[in-house]
Scaffold this motif. Structure first.
Motif, PDB file in Angstrom:
ATOM      1  N   ASN A   1      -5.066  -0.665 -22.693  1.00 39.81           N
ATOM      2  CA  ASN A   1      -6.083   0.056 -23.137  1.00 39.81           C
ATOM      3  C   ASN A   1      -6.056   1.542 -22.735  1.00 39.81           C
ATOM      4  OD1 ASN A   1      -9.208   0.224 -23.906  1.00 39.81           O
ATOM      5  ND2 ASN A   1      -9.170   0.829 -22.048  1.00 39.81           N
TER       6      ASN A   1
ATOM      7  N   VAL B   1     -20.582  -5.336 -28.834  1.00 42.08           N
ATOM      8  CA  VAL B   1     -18.859  -5.309 -28.822  1.00 42.08           C
ATOM      9  C   VAL B   1     -18.326  -4.428 -27.942  1.00 42.08           C
ATOM     10  CG1 VAL B   1     -18.710  -3.862 -30.644  1.00 42.08           C
ATOM     11  CG2 VAL B   1     -16.833  -5.604 -30.105  1.00 42.08           C
TER      12      VAL B   1
ATOM     13  N   GLU C   1     -19.928  -5.946 -23.895  1.00 40.61           N
ATOM     14  CA  GLU C   1     -19.490  -7.312 -23.599  1.00 40.61           C
ATOM     15  C   GLU C   1     -17.981  -7.718 -23.244  1.00 40.61           C
ATOM     16  OE1 GLU C   1     -20.908  -9.608 -26.698  1.00 40.61           O
ATOM     17  OE2 GLU C   1     -23.087  -9.415 -26.276  1.00 40.61           O
ATOM     18  N   SER C   2     -17.807  -8.616 -22.578  1.00 40.48           N
ATOM     19  CA  SER C   2     -16.413  -8.673 -22.374  1.00 40.48           C
ATOM     20  C   SER C   2     -16.124 -10.371 -22.355  1.00 40.48           C
ATOM     21  CB  SER C   2     -16.096  -8.275 -20.838  1.00 40.48           C
ATOM     22  OG  SER C   2     -17.221  -9.120 -19.999  1.00 40.48           O
ATOM     23  N   TRP C   3     -14.610 -10.801 -22.194  1.00 42.68           N
ATOM     24  CA  TRP C   3     -14.380 -12.417 -22.167  1.00 42.68           C
ATOM     25  C   TRP C   3     -13.824 -12.111 -20.573  1.00 42.68           C
ATOM     26  CZ3 TRP C   3     -12.255  -9.892 -26.926  1.00 42.68           C
ATOM     27  CH2 TRP C   3     -13.149 -10.247 -28.113  1.00 42.68           C
TER      28      TRP C   3
ATOM     29  N   LYS D   1     -14.383  -6.386 -24.351  1.00 45.47           N
ATOM     30  CA  LYS D   1     -14.064  -6.319 -25.872  1.00 45.47           C
ATOM     31  C   LYS D   1     -13.869  -5.057 -26.287  1.00 45.47           C
ATOM     32  CE  LYS D   1     -17.224 -10.285 -26.905  1.00 45.47           C
ATOM     33  NZ  LYS D   1     -18.419 -10.724 -27.753  1.00 45.47           N
TER      34      LYS D   1
ATOM     35  N   ASN E   1     -12.031  -3.097 -24.920  1.00 41.94           N
ATOM     36  CA  ASN E   1     -10.493  -2.953 -24.792  1.00 41.94           C
ATOM     37  C   ASN E   1      -9.656  -3.442 -26.146  1.00 41.94           C
ATOM     38  OD1 ASN E   1     -11.104  -2.109 -22.237  1.00 41.94           O
ATOM     39  ND2 ASN E   1      -9.715  -3.349 -21.144  1.00 41.94           N
ATOM     40  N   VAL E   2     -10.084  -4.470 -26.471  1.00 44.41           N
ATOM     41  CA  VAL E   2      -9.599  -5.182 -27.741  1.00 44.41           C
ATOM     42  C   VAL E   2      -9.901  -4.046 -28.884  1.00 44.41           C
ATOM     43  CG1 VAL E   2      -9.578  -6.929 -29.209  1.00 44.41           C
ATOM     44  CG2 VAL E   2      -9.989  -7.425 -26.755  1.00 44.41           C
ATOM     45  N   VAL E   3     -10.969  -3.481 -29.041  1.00 44.87           N
ATOM     46  CA  VAL E   3     -11.378  -2.657 -30.261  1.00 44.87           C
ATOM     47  C   VAL E   3     -10.188  -1.459 -29.990  1.00 44.87           C
ATOM     48  CG1 VAL E   3     -13.296  -1.211 -31.224  1.00 44.87           C
ATOM     49  CG2 VAL E   3     -13.596  -3.780 -30.410  1.00 44.87           C
TER      50      VAL E   3
END
Length: 293
Positions: free
Chosen positions: A13, A123, A126-128, A137, A139-141
């Motif tokens: 990230n 988004v 929030e997190s997984w 989330k 980080n994924v974005v």
């Protein structure tokens, strides 16, 4: 093992963000040999655009942010940099720094020095959770957006006439002009593309931090410049590589340094950059390697 995976996720990230910042710096430097500190002003303008469009749908806010950053980038090239285009590199450097300070002061006068906060949607907050691994989330974005921009920019530079003209100008600007390349168009396009990268940086930074100040974006450009120098300032591939190397190094130090040394992480990273440039002044990628611009 979970700690290693978590560190890798965080490094990816952070490296992606540094690569995005470095691309914005290297893109303009490749053609004008200009270290554009005013890139931080584009990021700041994007942040304030997101704040003052808080009541609009997110897609429209993003489009307006891109429009503001691209428009400001083109205007700055026309007003601030076109007149000093043939000047010495240090003159253009001082000009870009002066523009950055001027716009930051203007933003402080108009919007105040206090942070302005906004929310970009769930988004970004929030997190997984996968066992002991925490994955925000955003980080994924960040990784998806950075990968898309790097891939799209690479395709543009290698598969479009405008991209080929930009590469030719980066290789030898004088010869490219003699061969019919329109200098003003190529340089304006380079600034416009840097505006797109600045808009993406503004969205990701504001999504992570939640607020914007007049100095918003300055640290991003500073780390982007360092990452670009580490990778090779005249190479986009080098800028991306330098961003990920710098991000991974910073994250690794964050994990392994004792508590007493953790506040000095950035100083240690900069010392490592200094040693690298003493040994390899051209950076990790030589100017003749990769896609230049």
């Amino acid at each position: 093992m979970n700690q290693v995976v978590q560190a890798l996720v965080n490094a990816l990230n952070l490296g992606g963000l540094y690569a995005l910042y470095a691309l914005g710096v290297a893109l303009v430097f490749g053609i004008l040999r200009l270290v554009n500190f005013a890139h931080s002003s584009l990021i700041m303008a994007g942040g304030y655009t997101l704040v003052f469009t808080a009541g609009l749908p997110l897609v429209l806010r993003l489009l307006l942010t891109v429009a503001v950053c691209v428009g400001l980038a083109v205007v700055l090239e026309l007003v601030a940099f076109r007149g000093v285009r043939g000047a010495a590199p240090e003159t253009m450097l001082v000009t870009s720094f002066a523009v950055s300070v001027l716009l930051a002061s203007l933003a402080e006068t108009v919007f105040g020095a206090l942070p302005r906060a906004t929310d970009l949607g769930p988004v970004f907050r929030e997190s997984w959770t996968f066992g002991a691994i925490y994955l925000p989330k955003i980080n994924v974005v960040t990784v998806v957006v950075v990968a898309a921009l790097i891939g799209g920019l690479g395709l543009f530079l290698t598969h479009t006439p405008a991209g080929l003209r930009m590469r030719a100008a980066a290789e030898d600007f004088g010869t490219a002009r003699l061969l019919g390349v329109a200098a003003n168009r190529v340089i304006s396009l380079a600034f416009a593309l840097s505006g797109v990268l600045a808009a993406a940086a503004a969205v990701l930074l504001l999504g992570a931090n939640g607020s914007v100040t007049p100095s918003f974006g300055f640290n991003a450009v500073l780390f982007g410049l360092i990452a670009a120098v580490v990778g090779g300032l005249s190479s986009l591939r080098g800028a991306v590589l330098g961003g990920f190397v710098l991000g991974a190094t910073g994250q690794l130090l964050q994990e392994v340094l004792p508590v007493g040394l953790a506040p000095f992480r950035d100083a240690i990273v900069f010392a490592g950059v200094f040693l690298l440039l003493v040994v390899r002044p051209q950076g990790l990628v030589r100017s003749g390697q990769g896609v230049r611009v």
